[in-house]
Design an enzyme around this catalytic site. Structure first.
Site, mmCIF file in Angstrom:
data_model
loop_
_atom_site.group_PDB
_atom_site.id
_atom_site.type_symbol
_atom_site.label_atom_id
_atom_site.label_comp_id
_atom_site.label_asym_id
_atom_site.label_seq_id
_atom_site.Cartn_x
_atom_site.Cartn_y
_atom_site.Cartn_z
ATOM 1 N N VAL B 166 0.942 -0.859 -0.029
ATOM 2 C CA VAL B 166 -0.098 0.339 0.271
ATOM 3 C C VAL B 166 0.587 1.119 0.463
ATOM 4 O O VAL B 166 1.422 0.980 0.915
ATOM 5 C CB VAL B 166 -0.969 0.042 1.336
ATOM 6 C CG1 VAL B 166 -1.799 1.153 1.602
ATOM 7 C CG2 VAL B 166 -1.256 -0.996 1.235
ATOM 8 N N CYS B 167 0.525 2.195 -1.064
ATOM 9 C CA CYS B 167 1.282 3.369 -1.021
ATOM 10 C C CYS B 167 2.390 3.288 -0.838
ATOM 11 O O CYS B 167 3.321 2.654 -1.534
ATOM 12 C CB CYS B 167 0.881 4.839 -0.438
ATOM 13 S SG CYS B 167 0.922 6.287 -0.042
ATOM 14 N N GLN B 168 3.686 4.030 -0.462
ATOM 15 C CA GLN B 168 4.925 3.327 0.035
ATOM 16 C C GLN B 168 4.912 1.744 -0.253
ATOM 17 O O GLN B 168 6.242 1.641 -0.647
ATOM 18 C CB GLN B 168 5.438 4.207 0.988
ATOM 19 C CG GLN B 168 7.398 4.571 1.589
ATOM 20 C CD GLN B 168 7.870 4.936 2.446
ATOM 21 O OE1 GLN B 168 6.779 4.835 3.858
ATOM 22 N NE2 GLN B 168 8.332 5.262 2.083
ATOM 23 N N GLY B 170 3.790 -0.158 -1.522
ATOM 24 C CA GLY B 170 3.321 -1.028 -2.376
ATOM 25 C C GLY B 170 4.731 -0.602 -3.128
ATOM 26 O O GLY B 170 5.183 -1.758 -4.130
#
Lengths: 423, 374
Positions: B166-168, B170
């Site tokens: 997720v996000c960073q 990811g």
């Protein structure tokens, strides 16, 4: 709290019918409100209502002072600036008082921070109301706005007040905060330099005396002042032999310059924010006037006006924040503020040197060693884990067995000599 | 007193004076009403908020199964056996906490995953202090993340697991999958920055002007979470004024209020960032965009995105202001995976986790996608 009376109506009615003074009427209203509020039995609630009562009384006093000011300044040209000042003070005082009991009795409450934010932004909300309400009264009179309506409205607005709102909403230093900031710097530095001065036999006294003046005049001299302190003291520094005191003094001089630079950059940022916020207000007023011109029967509510202002201001601010001039200023201010923090720490290390305390720089060295060791341990653990898995998979292929998670995990824990699995 | 003033003003046209008097009276009344209205709302807010002792987030039951330093791996409890045999590891960002995936029972991607048959693990990166200043991207990716993957592989006796970043997190997951492709069966990335050539997000702007080395060093080797939050606020400068002035109107609705407070708690919970990792993330990715150029080096590993051959589900949010869609969308151009699906979520960065569509559409889409490839 019970749904209260409209206390303004109550107050007016009471004044007329019972021939009481405004303060008497207000006190009675508050007492009734207190009685009807049915405070809870817990200790905190009772205290809260007492505090609230007290602060409401304070608010009442300021309320009447506000009315008094309004009456004394009653003249079309004077607008309502001074009256609004009183309102604002009243609300600020109430706001700060009201926050106290919450902070006191519910500091462990998860919602305390949220309530604090609600209080802060409520004040902004009311400041915006003070700003827009007189203009909306004019616009909602059902007449087409005059040709010079914008100019009239613009002149009626206190830009000082508006800038204050902008500073609070968009961040940055208010003029009051800036002044406090400078005073704190000067005071701190003076104390530190006084102590050093004792050790250098008073040689630096005259040079140091210039510090507060220099700080005070910084805003006017801006960049010219930057670095001047260091230059002016350099000859004296050369006279001092290398020592802890000299290092402290040098750090302090660098700190002074950092402070000056930070102050200048913060003010430049603030100026950009305020200019953009003013453009947003101009645009909002123009659009409101245009709206009334096109739909004279439309009543513009405060919510509609503030929403319009927010919708206009937000993209303008985002554009500003993305701009190169702002980005550079922000970077410079941020770097300087962290440099100040760093120099403080270095000063503290020097001051604490004679004491048996491990300074942060030494702890950092240890942290670096621990970090490296942990990396090596982790690499070994991962390699071991990989080998164990390979063995398990190989034996699984050779002879299928039911999954034995616990056994593997237990084995893993033993091999590391510490309990890893907590399931 | 008033009469005296009026007498003085008699030089002016009487209508103007009366109109002005009327206007000012109206303004006083209006302002008084507004103050009263606000006062009542604040008092009411005070009462309601002061009675709230705890705001629960991340309440789905879970067990701590592995720990290394401050990093913890949790496994969510299941009442029934998982219907998808490959377990899923969730790698959240270092910014903010993973509780966003499980904000409250009716807005929990985690619960939805469990309901739909997944065996779910999640990493908690803990709270960085000055002691962690040297923790690097290599430590996070090849150390801790790999440690979690190893634990799951070992526990389940499997070669490959499913990874969701997720996000960073990811970005980390993509890097991990490029370095250790043999350990990842399927890769799901949510709102993750991959192509850093777009300059719209916060860190894109900051990375242009900030001297990250200087700031980290002067902050004792860490990047304060508070400082990041200031930056996030600048992306939507009016959001605080809007939300805090309107929240007083939702005090009667306990559900809405608690939703708001949970989100507040999550926003406020912003850990500091380990300096070494933050520096590399900013310099190598935001400033030099090395990931998509296959120039990134993490520890002893040169990251080649062409090593990524496993199936990928790439989810981006259409209205994401933190990770703009152009940063996430082009993942398919840089990897060698043949089976890659890009999913557009109609909402913002946070909506991906807590929006109604997240529960109804997104979570089932992820689970079905994994099921088809189990």
């Amino acid at each position: 709290m019970n749904k209260p009376y409209n206390f303004f109506e109550y107050w007016m009615k009471d004044l007329k019918e019972q021939n009481k003074t405004p303060m008497q009427a207000y006190q009675e209203f508050m007492q009734n409100m207190l009685k009807s509020s049915q405070p809870k039995e817990e200790a905190g609630s009772q205290e809260f209502f007492q505090e609230m009562m007290k602060t409401q009384m304070e608010m009442g006093k300021m309320w009447f002072q506000g009315v008094q000011t309004m009456l004394e300044n009653f003249a079309p040209q004077k607008k309502e600036a001074s009256m609004f000042d009183s309102w604002s003070k009243m609300y600020s005082a109430w706001n700060s008082q009201f926050g106290k009991p919450f902070t006191g009795q519910a500091s462990r409450n998860d919602a305390a921070e949220t309530f604090k934010n609600i209080m802060t932004f409520s004040q902004n909300y009311m400041q915006l109301y003070q700003l827009f309400q007189p203009i909306l009264e004019q616009l909602n009179m059902g007449k087409k706005p005059k040709k010079n309506a914008f100019q009239e409205f613009w002149e009626s607005i206190s830009l000082e007040k508006y800038n204050e709102i902008a500073s609070q909403v968009f961040g940055g230093l208010t003029p009051e905060q800036s002044e406090n900031f400078l005073q704190q710097i000067a005071s701190f530095s003076q104390k530190l330099l006084d102590d050093l001065n004792k050790q250098t036999g008073g040689t630096l006294t005259k040079a140091i005396e210039s510090v507060p003046d220099l700080m005070h005049n910084l805003q006017a001299t801006q960049y010219q002042a930057f670095g001047k302190l260091q230059k002016s003291i350099n000859p004296f520094l050369k006279m001092i032999p290398d020592s802890k005191e000299k290092q402290l003094l040098e750090l302090n001089i660098q700190l002074q310059d950092d402070y000056a630079f930070y102050y200048i950059k913060s003010n430049e940022m603030q100026s950009l924010v305020q200019k953009t916020a003013q453009k947003a207000l101009e645009q909002t007023l123009k659009e409101l006037i245009e709206k009334v011109k096109n739909q004279p029967e439309h009543i513009i509510t405060f919510e509609e006006a503030t929403n319009l202002w927010m919708d206009i201001a937000e993209p303008m601010m985002i554009e500003l924040y993305r701009s190169e001039p702002f980005g550079k200023l922000q970077a410079e201010a941020l770097a300087t503020s962290t440099a100040i923090k760093n120099r403080f720490e270095k000063q503290m290390e020097l001051l604490l040197e004679p004491l048996p305390i491990a300074p942060r720089s030494e702890i950092d060295e240890l942290n670096a060693i621990i970090h490296e060791l942990r990396r090596k341990v982790r690499a070994l653990e991962n390699e071991l884990s990989r080998q164990q898995l390979n063995q398990a998979l190989q034996s699984k292929e050779a002879k299928p067995t039911p999954k034995n998670e616990e056994a593997i995990a237990e084995n893993q824990s033993k091999s590391r000599g510490r309990p890893k699995k907590t399931q | 007193m008033l009469d005296g003033k009026i007498c003085n003003l008699m030089k002016e046209p009487i209508n103007k004076v009366l109109n002005t008097k009327y206007m000012i009276q109206q303004q006083i009344l209006s302002l008084a009403d507004k103050y009263q209205e606000r006062t009542e709302k604040l008092a009411k807010s005070y009462h309601i908020l002061s009675e709230i002792k705890e705001i629960d987030v991340g309440t789905t039951p879970k067990d701590l199964v592995w720990k290394d330093g401050k990093i913890s791996l949790f496994r969510y409890k299941r009442s029934t056996p998982a219907t998808i045999k490959t377990p899923l590891l969730i790698c959240y960002a270092l910014v903010n906490k993973q509780d966003m995936m499980d904000l409250q029972p009716d807005r929990s991607v985690i619960r939805k995953f469990l309901d739909l048959g997944l065996d779910v693990y999640i990493i908690d990166w803990g709270y960085v202090t000055r002691a962690d200043r040297y923790t690097s991207m290599d430590d996070y990716i090849n150390g801790y993340l790999n440690g979690c993957v190893e634990y799951i592989r070992r526990t389940h006796q499997i070669e490959k697991i499913n990874l969701l970043g997720v996000c960073q997190g990811g970005t980390f997951s993509v890097i991990y999958s490029a370095i250790h492709p043999e350990k990842i069966k399927n890769l799901v990335v949510m709102v993750a920055p991959i192509d850093f050539s777009n300059k719209e997000g916060l860190l894109f702007q900051w990375s242009t002007y900030l001297n990250v080395d200087e700031i980290i060093e002067n902050n004792g080797g860490i990047m304060p979470g508070e400082l990041l939050n200031v930056g996030f606020d600048m992306l939507k400068p009016m959001s605080k004024l809007r939300k805090y002035t309107s929240v007083v109107d939702m005090m009667d609705d306990e559900d809405k209020l608690m939703n708001f407070l949970r989100m507040e708690k999550w926003v406020a919970n912003s850990p500091d960032q380990a300096g070494e990792c933050f520096k590399q993330f900013i310099k190598d990715l935001y400033q030099e965009n090395k990931l998509i150029k296959n120039e990134l080096v993490v520890g002893n590993h040169k990251v080649n995105m062409k090593n990524i051959t496993m199936p990928i589900l790439n989810i981006y949010a259409e209205a994401d202001h933190l990770v703009p869609p152009p940063c996430s969308i082009p993942l398919d151009k840089f990897v060698a995976s043949k089976d890659i699906q890009t999913y557009k979520f109609p909402g913002g960065h946070i909506g991906v986790f807590v929006g109604a569509r997240s529960q109804k559409e997104l979570a089932p889409t992820i689970v079905n996608w994994l099921k088809e490839r189990d």
